[in-house]
Design a protein around this motif. Structure first.
Motif, mmCIF file in Angstrom:
data_model
loop_
_atom_site.group_PDB
_atom_site.id
_atom_site.type_symbol
_atom_site.label_atom_id
_atom_site.label_comp_id
_atom_site.label_asym_id
_atom_site.label_seq_id
_atom_site.Cartn_x
_atom_site.Cartn_y
_atom_site.Cartn_z
ATOM 1 N N CYS A 139 0.847 -1.183 0.000
ATOM 2 C CA CYS A 139 0.000 0.000 0.000
ATOM 3 C C CYS A 139 0.892 1.246 0.000
ATOM 4 O O CYS A 139 1.983 1.249 0.561
ATOM 5 C CB CYS A 139 -0.884 -0.045 1.242
ATOM 6 S SG CYS A 139 -1.798 1.454 1.570
ATOM 7 N N ALA A 154 0.340 4.049 1.419
ATOM 8 C CA ALA A 154 0.139 4.934 2.569
ATOM 9 C C ALA A 154 1.169 4.683 3.674
ATOM 10 O O ALA A 154 1.870 3.681 3.689
ATOM 11 C CB ALA A 154 -1.265 4.738 3.121
ATOM 12 N N CYS A 165 2.684 1.308 5.232
ATOM 13 C CA CYS A 165 1.615 0.318 5.338
ATOM 14 C C CYS A 165 1.991 -0.879 4.474
ATOM 15 O O CYS A 165 2.399 -0.734 3.346
ATOM 16 C CB CYS A 165 0.303 0.938 4.856
ATOM 17 S SG CYS A 165 -1.047 -0.238 4.766
ATOM 18 N N ARG A 193 -0.028 -3.519 3.798
ATOM 19 C CA ARG A 193 -1.162 -4.295 3.294
ATOM 20 C C ARG A 193 -1.192 -4.319 1.769
ATOM 21 O O ARG A 193 -0.615 -3.454 1.111
ATOM 22 C CB ARG A 193 -2.475 -3.738 3.852
ATOM 23 C CG ARG A 193 -2.833 -4.376 5.179
ATOM 24 C CD ARG A 193 -4.118 -3.794 5.706
ATOM 25 N NE ARG A 193 -3.910 -2.388 6.036
ATOM 26 C CZ ARG A 193 -4.009 -1.900 7.263
ATOM 27 N NH1 ARG A 193 -4.329 -2.650 8.254
ATOM 28 N NH2 ARG A 193 -3.792 -0.629 7.476
ATOM 29 N N CYS A 209 -4.460 0.209 0.042
ATOM 30 C CA CYS A 209 -5.185 -0.923 0.586
ATOM 31 C C CYS A 209 -6.607 -0.482 0.957
ATOM 32 O O CYS A 209 -6.888 0.717 1.012
ATOM 33 C CB CYS A 209 -4.448 -1.465 1.813
ATOM 34 S SG CYS A 209 -4.633 -0.423 3.273
ATOM 35 N N HIS A 211 -7.039 2.359 3.389
ATOM 36 C CA HIS A 211 -6.490 3.676 3.039
ATOM 37 C C HIS A 211 -7.128 4.261 1.773
ATOM 38 O O HIS A 211 -6.569 5.175 1.169
ATOM 39 C CB HIS A 211 -4.970 3.580 2.868
ATOM 40 C CG HIS A 211 -4.234 3.516 4.168
ATOM 41 N ND1 HIS A 211 -3.378 2.485 4.500
ATOM 42 C CD2 HIS A 211 -4.241 4.360 5.230
ATOM 43 C CE1 HIS A 211 -2.897 2.696 5.724
ATOM 44 N NE2 HIS A 211 -3.399 3.819 6.181
HETATM 45 ZN ZN ZN Z 1 -2.760 0.841 3.608
#
Ligand code: ZN
Length: 143
Positions: free
Chosen positions: A105, A107, A115, A117, A126, A129
């Protein structure tokens, strides 16, 4: 996927202007092939920050083609990179298949760490986010 850079190269190969002095260093053909590979790689790994892939690659390689070939070069580049972009956007696992490395991700978490994910393919964030993608679009429109 990296075959895409070869396809671009093969369609354009015949029109590449070679330097007359064949000295040391890479030839224009090698430069064109490398530029195609770089663009496809960047598209696969960094698509959301790669604003104008076709224009970028075209600007990188246009000097190696005669004036008369410029439009054809741009069309070939744009056709393949548009296809590659759509392919990447439609398949969440495409980048992993291509590069062997999973995308994270885009973010940053509240703790300030990236992040980890799995991002959604259409915007690179993700599910938790997704709101960041919305603000990003607003920023782009405002800019
Ligand atoms: Zn994320």
């Amino acid at each position: 996927m990296y075959q895409i850079s070869r396809c671009i190269f093969r369609e354009l190969e015949a029109e590449i202007v070679e330097d007359r002095q064949r000295g040391a260093g890479s030839t224009n053909r090698e430069r064109v092939l490398r530029a195609c590979e770089t663009a496809v790689h960047r598209l696969a790994t960094d698509r959301h920050y790669f604003a104008h892939p076709s224009r970028t690659l075209f600007n990188d390689i246009r000097a190696y083609f005669p004036m008369s070939a410029q439009l054809h070069v741009y069309r070939v580049v744009d056709r393949y990179l548009t296809f590659a972009g759509e392919y990447l956007a439609s398949r969440p696992t495409a980048a992993l298949e291509l590069t062997g490395r999973r995308l994270d991700c885009r973010a940053t978490t509240r703790k300030g760490t990236p992040c980890r994910r799995m991002p959604l393919p259409h915007n690179g964030y993700c599910p938790s986010h997704q709101h960041l993608a919305e603000t990003e679009e607003v920023t782009l429109v405002a800019a």
